[in-house]
Design a protein around this motif. Structure first.
Motif, PDB file in Angstrom:
ATOM      1  N   HIS A  98       3.608 -10.818  -4.703  1.00 59.86           N
ATOM      2  CA  HIS A  98       2.364 -10.196  -4.252  1.00 59.86           C
ATOM      3  C   HIS A  98       1.383 -10.262  -5.413  1.00 59.86           C
ATOM      4  N   LYS A 100      -2.695  -8.792  -7.095  1.00 64.06           N
ATOM      5  CA  LYS A 100      -3.800  -7.839  -7.097  1.00 64.06           C
ATOM      6  C   LYS A 100      -5.057  -8.578  -7.525  1.00 64.06           C
ATOM      7  N   THR A 160      -5.363 -12.241  -1.422  1.00 66.58           N
ATOM      8  CA  THR A 160      -4.084 -11.550  -1.276  1.00 66.58           C
ATOM      9  C   THR A 160      -3.219 -12.253  -0.237  1.00 66.58           C
TER      10      THR A 160
END
Length: 237
Positions: A98, A100, A160
């Protein structure tokens, strides 16, 4: 006295003991109760510091026995002579990817950016700064400038869901890459963003990419030196 949050001071205390060799692999660290008394903090604060280090694979909890120092994880590895999507790299190792998005906007090229991207000073270019994770551990800080002329919809992307690497590869087919690698002393922003300890080395990969004869993108890719390595293979005829 440090102005950083108390749980970060406790994390740093534990990391310093590990890195100095005072607490080797397999060593049972100071108990939570002892750390609570040593730092005059709540049990919750100590627990957060230890929980973060367990998530990073540095410590391991053993029920009824205590918390122990783990063996270092195998470093993540990328090919130096190729470009791979970091999301695919992380998933291929069985980890959860993931990221940011820290920043994503248009800016005016100064001397530094103009040289990096091969444009005139004063040219409007696109900028993004993204932190990539493997599980919960920061693995790469990507700072990228993009020629707006060749990727006009760059700022409209949700990074994202799709990485800049994937988007640019699909829309500006790669024809050439330029890589330089160096070890650096990170500034406070890089150190904090990548959660580097005081003595942690930082590996910087400078990357520029072309599509045809067009210089499309220039990126600075920062990695924790203890968690990342670059490799190359050359076949000699």
């Amino acid at each position: 006295m440090s102005s950083s949050p108390l749980y970060l001071q406790i994390k740093q205390f534990i990391l310093d003991n590990i890195e100095s060799g005072r607490w080797p692999v397999g060593h049972r660290i100071t108990t939570e109760l002892e750390l609570t008394e040593q730092f005059s903090v709540s049990r919750m604060t100590v627990n957060k510091a230890i929980r973060d280090l367990v998530a990073d694979g540095i410590l391991q909890r053993r029920p009824r026995l205590g918390t122990f120092v783990c063996a270092p994880e195998e470093k993540a590895e990328s090919p130096l002579l190729d470009i791979r999507n970091i999301a695919e790299e992380v998933v291929s190792r069985g980890q959860r990817y993931h990221n940011k998005v820290i920043s994503q906007h248009e800016l005016i090229a100064d001397d530094f950016v103009a040289i990096k991207l091969g444009v005139m000073v004063g040219t409007a270019v696109f900028y993004s700064e993204i932190l990539h994770f493997a599980n919960e551990t920061p693995l790469q800080l990507e700072v990228r400038w993009v020629n707006a002329r060749y990727a006009p919809h760059y700022l409209e992307q949700d990074f994202t869901r799709i990485t800049p690497n994937q988007y640019l590869s699909e829309n500006c087919p790669l024809s050439a890459i330029e890589h330089t690698v160096e070890a650096i002393v990170p500034d406070n922003h890089i150190k904090t963003t990548l959660a580097l300890s005081a003595s942690e080395p930082c590996l910087l990969l400078n990357r520029r990419t072309w599509s045809g004869d067009r210089l499309v993108s220039s990126a600075l890719l920062y990695h924790p030196g203890s968690k990342y390595k670059l490799t190359s293979k050359i076949v000699l005829s």
